[in-house]
Design a protein around this motif. Sequence first.
Motif, PDB file in Angstrom:
ATOM      1  N   ALA A  12      -3.441  30.643 -56.667  1.00 11.85           N
ATOM      2  CA  ALA A  12      -1.995  30.791 -56.534  1.00 11.85           C
ATOM      3  C   ALA A  12      -1.317  29.842 -55.550  1.00 11.85           C
ATOM      4  CB  ALA A  12      -1.640  32.230 -56.184  1.00 11.85           C
ATOM      5  N   ASP A  13      -2.047  29.082 -54.776  1.00  9.11           N
ATOM      6  CA  ASP A  13      -1.469  28.130 -53.834  1.00  9.11           C
ATOM      7  C   ASP A  13      -2.105  26.767 -54.064  1.00  9.11           C
ATOM      8  OD1 ASP A  13       0.241  29.925 -52.393  1.00  9.11           O
ATOM      9  OD2 ASP A  13      -1.521  30.726 -51.379  1.00  9.11           O
ATOM     10  N   VAL A  14      -1.839  25.836 -53.185  1.00  9.71           N
ATOM     11  CA  VAL A  14      -2.419  24.498 -53.246  1.00  9.71           C
ATOM     12  C   VAL A  14      -3.197  24.273 -51.956  1.00  9.71           C
ATOM     13  CG1 VAL A  14      -1.875  22.043 -53.253  1.00  9.71           C
ATOM     14  CG2 VAL A  14      -0.558  23.595 -54.688  1.00  9.71           C
ATOM     15  N   ARG A  15      -4.401  23.756 -52.082  1.00  9.03           N
ATOM     16  CA  ARG A  15      -5.199  23.419 -50.895  1.00  9.03           C
ATOM     17  C   ARG A  15      -5.536  21.938 -50.977  1.00  9.03           C
ATOM     18  NH1 ARG A  15      -7.174  25.668 -46.427  1.00  9.03           N
ATOM     19  NH2 ARG A  15      -9.213  25.048 -45.677  1.00  9.03           N
ATOM     20  N   VAL A  16      -5.312  21.232 -49.876  1.00  7.10           N
ATOM     21  CA  VAL A  16      -5.618  19.812 -49.832  1.00  7.10           C
ATOM     22  C   VAL A  16      -6.556  19.535 -48.672  1.00  7.10           C
ATOM     23  CG1 VAL A  16      -3.476  19.092 -50.955  1.00  7.10           C
ATOM     24  CG2 VAL A  16      -3.559  19.241 -48.470  1.00  7.10           C
ATOM     25  N   GLU A  17      -7.358  18.500 -48.851  1.00  7.44           N
ATOM     26  CA  GLU A  17      -8.259  18.018 -47.813  1.00  7.44           C
ATOM     27  C   GLU A  17      -8.008  16.522 -47.650  1.00  7.44           C
ATOM     28  OE1 GLU A  17     -12.205  18.929 -49.167  1.00  7.44           O
ATOM     29  OE2 GLU A  17     -11.979  21.072 -48.733  1.00  7.44           O
ATOM     30  N   ALA A  18      -8.177  16.046 -46.425  1.00  5.57           N
ATOM     31  CA  ALA A  18      -8.006  14.619 -46.168  1.00  5.57           C
ATOM     32  C   ALA A  18      -8.997  14.196 -45.091  1.00  5.57           C
ATOM     33  CB  ALA A  18      -6.578  14.337 -45.718  1.00  5.57           C
ATOM     34  N   TRP A  19      -9.291  12.899 -45.056  1.00  4.38           N
ATOM     35  CA  TRP A  19     -10.228  12.364 -44.074  1.00  4.38           C
ATOM     36  C   TRP A  19      -9.893  10.901 -43.802  1.00  4.38           C
ATOM     37  CZ3 TRP A  19     -11.212  14.075 -48.924  1.00  4.38           C
ATOM     38  CH2 TRP A  19     -11.558  13.098 -49.890  1.00  4.38           C
ATOM     39  N   ALA A  20     -10.216  10.469 -42.595  1.00  4.95           N
ATOM     40  CA  ALA A  20      -9.975   9.081 -42.174  1.00  4.95           C
ATOM     41  C   ALA A  20     -10.720   8.833 -40.869  1.00  4.95           C
ATOM     42  CB  ALA A  20      -8.481   8.841 -41.989  1.00  4.95           C
ATOM     43  N   PRO A  21     -10.863   7.575 -40.489  1.00  4.96           N
ATOM     44  CA  PRO A  21     -11.546   7.271 -39.237  1.00  4.96           C
ATOM     45  C   PRO A  21     -10.808   7.781 -37.993  1.00  4.96           C
ATOM     46  CG  PRO A  21     -11.472   5.325 -40.629  1.00  4.96           C
ATOM     47  CD  PRO A  21     -10.602   6.365 -41.267  1.00  4.96           C
ATOM     48  N   ASP A  22      -9.461   7.882 -38.080  1.00  2.00           N
ATOM     49  CA  ASP A  22      -8.689   8.315 -36.910  1.00  2.00           C
ATOM     50  C   ASP A  22      -7.707   9.427 -37.282  1.00  2.00           C
ATOM     51  OD1 ASP A  22      -6.449   7.034 -38.116  1.00  2.00           O
ATOM     52  OD2 ASP A  22      -6.924   5.170 -37.096  1.00  2.00           O
ATOM     53  N   ARG A  23      -7.179  10.082 -36.250  1.00  2.00           N
ATOM     54  CA  ARG A  23      -6.277  11.226 -36.444  1.00  2.00           C
ATOM     55  C   ARG A  23      -5.031  10.846 -37.241  1.00  2.00           C
ATOM     56  NH1 ARG A  23      -2.957  13.881 -31.479  1.00  2.00           N
ATOM     57  NH2 ARG A  23      -1.996  11.838 -31.656  1.00  2.00           N
ATOM     58  N   GLU A  24      -4.430   9.722 -36.894  1.00  2.16           N
ATOM     59  CA  GLU A  24      -3.194   9.315 -37.553  1.00  2.16           C
ATOM     60  C   GLU A  24      -3.425   8.956 -39.015  1.00  2.16           C
ATOM     61  OE1 GLU A  24      -4.243   8.275 -34.481  1.00  2.16           O
ATOM     62  OE2 GLU A  24      -2.843   9.630 -33.458  1.00  2.16           O
ATOM     63  N   GLY A  25      -4.556   8.328 -39.309  1.00  2.00           N
ATOM     64  CA  GLY A  25      -4.893   8.034 -40.700  1.00  2.00           C
ATOM     65  C   GLY A  25      -5.111   9.294 -41.503  1.00  2.00           C
ATOM     66  N   CYS A  26      -5.714  10.293 -40.877  1.00  2.00           N
ATOM     67  CA  CYS A  26      -5.938  11.570 -41.557  1.00  2.00           C
ATOM     68  C   CYS A  26      -4.607  12.263 -41.853  1.00  2.00           C
ATOM     69  CB  CYS A  26      -6.851  12.455 -40.713  1.00  2.00           C
ATOM     70  SG  CYS A  26      -7.514  13.876 -41.606  1.00  2.00           S
ATOM     71  N   LEU A  27      -3.657  12.187 -40.918  1.00  3.47           N
ATOM     72  CA  LEU A  27      -2.321  12.737 -41.159  1.00  3.47           C
ATOM     73  C   LEU A  27      -1.667  12.057 -42.361  1.00  3.47           C
ATOM     74  CD1 LEU A  27      -0.914  12.977 -37.520  1.00  3.47           C
ATOM     75  CD2 LEU A  27      -1.322  14.900 -39.066  1.00  3.47           C
ATOM     76  N   ALA A  28      -1.760  10.726 -42.415  1.00  2.00           N
ATOM     77  CA  ALA A  28      -1.173   9.987 -43.529  1.00  2.00           C
ATOM     78  C   ALA A  28      -1.817  10.386 -44.857  1.00  2.00           C
ATOM     79  CB  ALA A  28      -1.312   8.479 -43.292  1.00  2.00           C
ATOM     80  N   GLU A  29      -3.119  10.556 -44.861  1.00  2.00           N
ATOM     81  CA  GLU A  29      -3.811  10.970 -46.083  1.00  2.00           C
ATOM     82  C   GLU A  29      -3.408  12.388 -46.489  1.00  2.00           C
ATOM     83  OE1 GLU A  29      -5.669   9.260 -48.204  1.00  2.00           O
ATOM     84  OE2 GLU A  29      -5.556   7.433 -47.000  1.00  2.00           O
ATOM     85  N   ALA A  30      -3.195  13.273 -45.512  1.00  2.00           N
ATOM     86  CA  ALA A  30      -2.769  14.644 -45.824  1.00  2.00           C
ATOM     87  C   ALA A  30      -1.398  14.642 -46.473  1.00  2.00           C
ATOM     88  CB  ALA A  30      -2.774  15.502 -44.563  1.00  2.00           C
ATOM     89  N   VAL A  31      -0.497  13.791 -46.003  1.00  2.00           N
ATOM     90  CA  VAL A  31       0.829  13.674 -46.620  1.00  2.00           C
ATOM     91  C   VAL A  31       0.687  13.212 -48.066  1.00  2.00           C
ATOM     92  CG1 VAL A  31       3.007  12.388 -46.588  1.00  2.00           C
ATOM     93  CG2 VAL A  31       2.069  13.319 -44.460  1.00  2.00           C
ATOM     94  N   ALA A  32      -0.115  12.188 -48.291  1.00  2.00           N
ATOM     95  CA  ALA A  32      -0.326  11.684 -49.657  1.00  2.00           C
ATOM     96  C   ALA A  32      -0.909  12.769 -50.554  1.00  2.00           C
ATOM     97  CB  ALA A  32      -1.243  10.459 -49.638  1.00  2.00           C
ATOM     98  N   ALA A  33      -1.859  13.520 -50.036  1.00  2.00           N
ATOM     99  CA  ALA A  33      -2.471  14.597 -50.820  1.00  2.00           C
ATOM    100  C   ALA A  33      -1.442  15.643 -51.203  1.00  2.00           C
ATOM    101  CB  ALA A  33      -3.607  15.245 -50.028  1.00  2.00           C
ATOM    102  N   LEU A  34      -0.601  16.036 -50.243  1.00  2.00           N
ATOM    103  CA  LEU A  34       0.428  17.035 -50.530  1.00  2.00           C
ATOM    104  C   LEU A  34       1.382  16.545 -51.608  1.00  2.00           C
ATOM    105  CD1 LEU A  34       1.934  19.669 -49.990  1.00  2.00           C
ATOM    106  CD2 LEU A  34       3.137  18.491 -48.116  1.00  2.00           C
TER     107      LEU A  34
END
Length: 137
Positions: A12-34
């Motif tokens: 019933a919801d959406v779950r996303v996962e993201a990964w990157a070498p650094d914190r800021e890259g992981c944030l950017a990947e999470a945005v793209a996933a969403l």
Amino acid sequence: MDRGHRAVPHTADVRVEAWAPDREGCLAEAVAALVETFADTAGARSDAEADFTVPAGGDEDLLVAVLDEVIFRLEIEGTLPLETEAQPVDGGVRVRWRTTGTDAVELVGAVPKAVSLHGLRFSGTDSGWRCAVTVDV
């Protein structure tokens, strides 16, 4: 560690996962996933830029704040990020987006309503950063 993201099946919801070498890259990947969970941005071009700063806080708080900003701007402005850059600033993060309007993309999934704190994960190790978040739709 490479950068990437994916959607994970969730009832019933959406779950996303993201990964990157650094914190800021992981944030950017999470945005793209969403964004990919509800919009087909293939062929869309940015027509504006937006930036904002999230003040210092816990890493999970930063993740929630950035994803909440995606949802807020989607609801209020009808815009969504096509590209995300994030930089550390005084414990927080400065985010810059290249954006487009929702009229320039095809909506293909349920539009997100809120970020859930249940099952939220965002942490770094010697091998990089990973996050997982559930989004209410």
